[in-house]
Design a protein around this motif. Structure first.
Motif, short mmCIF file in Angstrom:
data_model
loop_
_atom_site.label_atom_id
_atom_site.label_comp_id
_atom_site.label_asym_id
_atom_site.label_seq_id
_atom_site.Cartn_x
_atom_site.Cartn_y
_atom_site.Cartn_z
N GLU A 44 25.36 35.70 -25.84
CA GLU A 44 25.64 34.39 -26.43
C GLU A 44 26.77 34.48 -27.44
OE1 GLU A 44 21.89 33.03 -27.97
OE2 GLU A 44 21.05 32.73 -25.96
N THR A 45 26.79 35.55 -28.23
CA THR A 45 27.86 35.74 -29.21
C THR A 45 29.20 35.89 -28.51
OG1 THR A 45 26.39 36.76 -30.82
CG2 THR A 45 28.72 37.26 -31.05
N LEU A 46 29.23 36.69 -27.45
CA LEU A 46 30.48 36.88 -26.72
C LEU A 46 30.97 35.55 -26.14
CD1 LEU A 46 29.91 40.26 -24.86
CD2 LEU A 46 31.47 39.80 -26.76
N ASP A 47 30.06 34.78 -25.59
CA ASP A 47 30.43 33.47 -25.05
C ASP A 47 30.96 32.57 -26.16
OD1 ASP A 47 29.58 34.36 -22.59
OD2 ASP A 47 27.66 33.27 -22.65
N HIS A 48 30.29 32.59 -27.30
CA HIS A 48 30.70 31.76 -28.44
C HIS A 48 32.07 32.19 -28.95
CE1 HIS A 48 30.51 29.51 -32.17
NE2 HIS A 48 30.72 30.63 -32.83
N LEU A 49 32.28 33.50 -29.06
CA LEU A 49 33.57 33.99 -29.55
C LEU A 49 34.70 33.64 -28.58
CD1 LEU A 49 32.62 37.48 -31.03
CD2 LEU A 49 33.17 35.39 -32.29
N ALA A 50 34.39 33.68 -27.28
CA ALA A 50 35.41 33.32 -26.29
C ALA A 50 35.78 31.84 -26.41
CB ALA A 50 34.90 33.62 -24.89
N GLU A 51 34.78 31.00 -26.64
CA GLU A 51 35.05 29.56 -26.81
C GLU A 51 35.78 29.28 -28.12
OE1 GLU A 51 31.26 27.65 -26.73
OE2 GLU A 51 30.83 28.28 -24.67
N GLU A 52 35.47 30.05 -29.14
CA GLU A 52 35.96 29.81 -30.48
C GLU A 52 37.38 30.35 -30.71
OE1 GLU A 52 35.98 28.49 -34.36
OE2 GLU A 52 34.54 28.01 -32.81
N SER A 53 37.95 30.98 -29.70
CA SER A 53 39.24 31.63 -29.90
C SER A 53 40.40 30.65 -30.00
CB SER A 53 39.50 32.65 -28.78
OG SER A 53 39.61 31.97 -27.55
N ALA A 54 40.08 29.38 -30.09
CA ALA A 54 41.14 28.37 -30.23
C ALA A 54 41.90 28.59 -31.53
CB ALA A 54 40.52 26.97 -30.21
N ASN A 55 43.19 28.32 -31.48
CA ASN A 55 44.03 28.44 -32.67
C ASN A 55 43.78 27.25 -33.58
OD1 ASN A 55 45.63 30.48 -33.51
ND2 ASN A 55 47.36 29.97 -32.18
N HIS A 56 43.49 27.52 -34.83
CA HIS A 56 43.28 26.47 -35.81
C HIS A 56 44.60 26.23 -36.55
CE1 HIS A 56 38.95 26.46 -35.27
NE2 HIS A 56 38.96 27.77 -35.36
N ASP A 58 45.05 24.45 -39.20
CA ASP A 58 44.83 24.48 -40.64
C ASP A 58 44.50 25.89 -41.09
OD1 ASP A 58 44.40 23.15 -43.24
OD2 ASP A 58 42.30 23.72 -42.89
N LEU A 59 45.17 26.37 -42.11
CA LEU A 59 45.00 27.73 -42.61
C LEU A 59 43.57 27.97 -43.10
CD1 LEU A 59 46.78 30.18 -42.80
CD2 LEU A 59 47.36 29.53 -45.14
N ALA A 60 42.98 27.00 -43.77
CA ALA A 60 41.60 27.16 -44.27
C ALA A 60 40.61 27.24 -43.11
CB ALA A 60 41.24 25.99 -45.19
N ASP A 61 40.82 26.42 -42.07
CA ASP A 61 39.94 26.48 -40.90
C ASP A 61 40.05 27.83 -40.20
OD1 ASP A 61 39.06 23.92 -41.31
OD2 ASP A 61 40.31 23.00 -39.75
N ARG A 62 41.27 28.34 -40.11
CA ARG A 62 41.49 29.64 -39.46
C ARG A 62 40.81 30.74 -40.26
NH1 ARG A 62 47.44 31.07 -38.74
NH2 ARG A 62 47.42 28.91 -38.06
N ALA A 63 40.94 30.71 -41.58
CA ALA A 63 40.32 31.74 -42.43
C ALA A 63 38.80 31.68 -42.31
CB ALA A 63 40.75 31.55 -43.88
N SER A 64 38.25 30.48 -42.31
CA SER A 64 36.81 30.31 -42.17
C SER A 64 36.34 30.84 -40.83
CB SER A 64 36.45 28.83 -42.32
OG SER A 64 35.09 28.64 -42.11
N SER A 65 37.08 30.54 -39.79
CA SER A 65 36.73 30.99 -38.44
C SER A 65 36.78 32.52 -38.36
CB SER A 65 37.69 30.37 -37.43
OG SER A 65 37.41 30.84 -36.14
N GLU A 66 37.78 33.14 -38.97
CA GLU A 66 37.90 34.60 -38.96
C GLU A 66 36.75 35.26 -39.73
OE1 GLU A 66 39.95 36.64 -37.26
OE2 GLU A 66 40.68 34.82 -36.29
N THR A 67 36.37 34.64 -40.85
CA THR A 67 35.24 35.17 -41.63
C THR A 67 33.95 35.09 -40.81
OG1 THR A 67 36.29 34.51 -43.70
CG2 THR A 67 33.92 34.90 -43.76
#
Length: 139
Positions: A44-56, A58-67
């Motif tokens: 499930e995590t791998l599936d979620h990470l694959a879906e979440e790989s969209a480029n954000h 907004d810099l704050a959104d990208r940082a939050s996503s990376e964290t």
């Protein structure tokens, strides 16, 4: 050990012979169910990470996503290590050493094993180990 155990209804009994076939089957089923849950969560995590790989944009959104991604990956790494401990416990069931303290050879105890099926030390041996560890850490 072909005995099938229903984890939802089987009750461990201290009065039974320690690590009898039913207890071994119970712990084997419990360990396998735990391992399967971890593997399912990892997929499930791998599936979620694959879906979440969209480029954000907004810099704050990208940082939050990376964290969030780093936290998820750290959790999966801990679970990967847990799987190796589960596999080791399953091997101990097969070779007849499961449920016995690695340090003293005494039975670990059903309550402890039920709470922590990968335990390799009795409560007393674990406490000694933790005290030694604390002494060395404090130095």
């Amino acid at each position: 050990m072909s005995e099938k155990i229903d984890l939802s209804t089987y009750v461990l009994s201290e009065s039974d012979e320690f690590m009898n076939p039913s207890q071994k089957a119970y712990f084997k089923a419990k360990l396998l169910a735990w391992k399967n849950d971890i593997l399912r969560e990892a997929r499930e995590t791998l599936d979620h990470l694959a879906e979440e790989s969209a480029n954000h944009p907004d810099l704050a959104d990208r940082a939050s996503s990376e964290t969030d991604r780093a936290i998820e990956l750290r959790a999966r790494d801990r679970q990967r290590k847990l799987i190796s401990k589960i596999d080791a416990a399953l091997q101990r069931i097969e070779d007849g050493t499961y449920g016995y303290c690695e340090e003293t050879g005494e039975p670990i105890g059903l309550k402890r094993l039920d709470a922590r099926p990968i335990a390799t030390l009795s409560i007393e041996a674990q406490e000694r180990h933790e005290r030694r560890e604390k002494v060395y850490r404090d130095e």
